[in-house]
Design an enzyme around this catalytic site. Structure first.
Site, PDB file in Angstrom:
ATOM      1  N   ASP A  10     -46.004   0.285 -38.338  1.00 61.60           N
ATOM      2  CA  ASP A  10     -45.728  -0.933 -38.056  1.00 61.60           C
ATOM      3  C   ASP A  10     -45.924  -1.878 -39.360  1.00 61.60           C
ATOM      4  OD1 ASP A  10     -45.324  -0.258 -35.545  1.00 61.60           O
ATOM      5  OD2 ASP A  10     -46.891  -1.462 -34.632  1.00 61.60           O
ATOM      6  N   GLU A 129     -39.733  -2.277 -25.017  1.00 58.97           N
ATOM      7  CA  GLU A 129     -40.970  -2.484 -24.681  1.00 58.97           C
ATOM      8  C   GLU A 129     -41.365  -2.806 -23.210  1.00 58.97           C
ATOM      9  OE1 GLU A 129     -41.539  -5.943 -27.404  1.00 58.97           O
ATOM     10  OE2 GLU A 129     -41.252  -4.498 -29.412  1.00 58.97           O
TER      11      GLU A 129
END
Length: 252
Positions: A10, A129
């Site tokens: 990330d 997500e």
């Protein structure tokens, strides 16, 4: 079919970061250093996620991906802020092998078909997500788990594949960063209705979680971050645990 082990990186600006439930982001270090380390440990692929791309309306990973492609020789998947066929083309030219699309696909699903037609469905990864809204039900979110879409995750995964997605990156926002294991019910629900590979993401705390993701969640690949970034396990440890449990993984 071998299960792929995929370190997840990330990225915020120039830094590798990590959060919990996709929030409270902490700087870990330089992405290139970690990419090289995981490549040397035998990663099957690397997953780069621009965690602030949706806020700024663009993906800023081109330079990071370009550098990685020079000394990391496994497939690179890049997701975050990719909104058009041109965005995808630019990222592929920078060195990505596959692209993950979330926000832009929820707003204009035909983008999935456009990318799949132009570059092949194997290149088009639908990034989802997921947040649990009830027992056995999950809603798709965007913007790093902040924005609800009103879309049912299982239905959206099915539709995305029908439109041309060749793979699903399925991140549990509830489990992400908790070290409590993957949302196995979520994985099984999606894997049970799509004919393409599903990458489990969010919650890996110990090597055995990868085994459960494959056995109980029917995942085809496992993405992991915290467990590697904080040196709680190596890819070698995870590979050994998988092989001991009879889960096929690539041996170095």
């Amino acid at each position: 079919m071998r299960t792929r082990l995929i370190p997840r990186l990330d990225i915020k600006g120039p830094n590798l970061i990590k959060g919990i439930n996709l929030e409270g982001l902490r700087v870990i270090g330089a992405p290139q250093d970690y990419a090289r380390k995981y490549y040397e440990q035998g990663a099957d692929e690397l997953l780069y996620v621009d965690v602030v791309a949706s806020l700024y309306g663009r993906n800023s990973l081109h330079d990071i991906v370009r550098r990685a492609a020079q000394d990391v020789f496994v497939p690179l998947t890049v997701t975050g802020g990719l909104r058009s066929v041109d965005d995808v083309r630019d990222m592929l030219r920078a060195g990505a092998d596959k692209v993950g699309i979330n926000t832009a696909a929820t707003k204009r699903p035909e983008l999935i078909s456009e990318v799949a037609r132009k570059f092949g469905s194997q290149c088009m990864v639908l990034s989802i997500e997921a947040k649990r809204v009830a027992s056995g039900r999950w809603e798709a979110y965007t913007d790093n788990g902040r924005e609800p879409t009103g879309m049912d995750v299982v239905e959206w995964a099915q539709r995305g594949v029908e439109l041309g997605a060749g793979e699903i990156l399925l991140t549990s926002v509830d489990q992400e960063g908790t070290r409590e294991g993957f949302d196995l019910a979520l994985l099984a629900a999606v894997a049970g209705v799509v004919p393409v590979p599903v990458i489990a993401s969010g919650g890996m705390g110990q090597p055995q979680d990868a085994v459960k993701a494959v056995r109980e969640g029917r995942a085809d690949a496992v993405a992991m971050a915290d467990i590697l970034h904080y040196n709680r396990s190596t890819l070698g440890d995870i590979r050994t645990a998988a092989l001991a449990a009879g889960v096929g993984v690539r041996t170095q």
